[in-house]
Scaffold this motif. Structure first.
Motif, PDB file in Angstrom:
ATOM      1  N   GLU A   1       1.255  10.398   0.353  1.00  0.00           N
ATOM      2  CA  GLU A   1       0.121  10.028   1.204  1.00  0.00           C
ATOM      3  C   GLU A   1      -1.039  11.008   1.015  1.00  0.00           C
TER       4      GLU A   1
ATOM      5  N   GLY B   1       2.698   1.404   2.757  1.00  0.00           N
ATOM      6  CA  GLY B   1       4.077   1.527   2.290  1.00  0.00           C
ATOM      7  C   GLY B   1       4.773   0.178   2.338  1.00  0.00           C
TER       8      GLY B   1
ATOM      9  N   ASP C   1       8.800   1.021  -2.974  1.00  0.00           N
ATOM     10  CA  ASP C   1      10.113   1.609  -3.227  1.00  0.00           C
ATOM     11  C   ASP C   1      10.633   1.121  -4.581  1.00  0.00           C
TER      12      ASP C   1
ATOM     13  N   ASP D   1      11.873   5.349  -0.098  1.00  0.00           N
ATOM     14  CA  ASP D   1      12.101   5.340   1.353  1.00  0.00           C
ATOM     15  C   ASP D   1      12.580   6.687   1.869  1.00  0.00           C
TER      16      ASP D   1
ATOM     17  N   SER E   1       8.576   9.031   0.971  1.00  0.00           N
ATOM     18  CA  SER E   1       7.265   8.683   1.517  1.00  0.00           C
ATOM     19  C   SER E   1       7.418   8.180   2.940  1.00  0.00           C
TER      20      SER E   1
ATOM     21  N   SER F   1       5.311   6.409   4.642  1.00  0.00           N
ATOM     22  CA  SER F   1       4.859   5.018   4.739  1.00  0.00           C
ATOM     23  C   SER F   1       5.949   4.046   4.291  1.00  0.00           C
ATOM     24  N   ILE F   2       6.637   4.391   3.199  1.00  0.00           N
ATOM     25  CA  ILE F   2       7.718   3.529   2.718  1.00  0.00           C
ATOM     26  C   ILE F   2       8.898   3.572   3.691  1.00  0.00           C
TER      27      ILE F   2
END
Length: 262
Positions: free
Chosen positions: A65, A76, A170, A188, A191, A193-194
């Motif tokens: 990010e 994400g 991802d 995942d 990040s 966001s993911i």
């Protein structure tokens, strides 16, 4: 001379102290040799070490990010339900405010049911925008699971109320998307966001499967969520397929053979 505080009083002081100030607060009692106080101080030290570890993990989760901070809206993307024998594949797209930190947010598979539900509520409260895409078993059978995955992700992005200018995915690159994409292996867990998208996708899919339990109670969808558990395979062999089974995934199970996708 000031009266020495009781162990109960010290415990209350430490419990009410903000975590970042805990070492300094504990230091004030470091000369107290009572066993109960020393146990409290050890407990505080452990608590603070766990806090530091989580804070460091969260910092690492913001690496991508921050790397792409010049982009306006970072999204994400992740999915849930690629491997089950029944039910849809669900994808989520999540745009979080920049520099947002959500404590304990991680790959949804690493979280307990309770924590996942709590984090879902926090994500939905804090997110700039959330989109969810659902592709059902008939479509999965028609175009295959990988293409269905991509389709669910495109639906999720298109449901956002803000158009992202970069996608953090991802491990995949989604065909047919015009914006920049960054595939991140095990994203995942790398990040935030993911990870947020992972939780949103998982919670939404679990809730869908819990609703299917009411329609098809013989199969136990609320417990195994459509995955190829022993109980699920036995139910298929006993009752046959129901409308939400992926026929391309279970073609051998009715004959008494375990499907390789299970």
């Amino acid at each position: 001379m000031e009266k020495r505080k009781s162990i109960a009083e010290i415990k209350e002081i430490l419990e009410l102290t903000e975590i970042t100030k805990l070492p300094k607060a504990a230091e004030a009692f470091s000369d107290d040799e009572r066993i109960g106080v020393q146990k409290l101080l050890k407990s505080c030290q452990k608590k603070y070490e766990l806090y530091k570890k989580e804070a460091e993990r969260l910092e690492n989760m913001l690496f991508f990010e921050r790397k792409y901070a010049n982009f306006h809206a970072i999204c994400g993307i992740d999915e849930a339900g690629r491997g089950p024998l029944a039910g849809p594949v669900v994808a989520a797209a999540v745009i979080l405010p920049k520099e947002t930190k959500i404590w304990y947010l991680n790959d949804s598979k690493q979280l307990s049911y309770k924590l996942r539900e709590e984090l879902y509520e926090e994500i939905m409260e804090k997110a700039v925008s959330v989109g969810v895409g659902v592709v059902g078993p008939e479509r999965i059978d028609e175009i295959n699971i990988l293409q269905a995955d991509y389709e669910a992700m495109r639906i999720a992005v298109n449901k956002l109320n803000q158009v992202p200018d970069i996608l953090l995915n991802d491990a995949v690159r989604i065909p047919g998307m015009p914006m920049k994409q960054v595939p991140i292996v095990k994203g995942d867990a790398k990040s935030l966001s993911i990870a947020a998208a992972s939780v949103v996708a998982k919670v939404n899919r679990d809730r869908i499967m819990e609703e299917y339990e009411k329609l098809y109670p013989k199969y136990g969808f609320a417990s195994h969520k459509g995955y190829g558990s022993k109980a699920h395979i036995e139910a298929i062999q006993k009752y046959g397929l129901c409308p939400i089974h992926r026929k391309t995934f279970v073609k051998n199970i009715e004959k008494g053979e375990e499907d390789e996708n299970g």
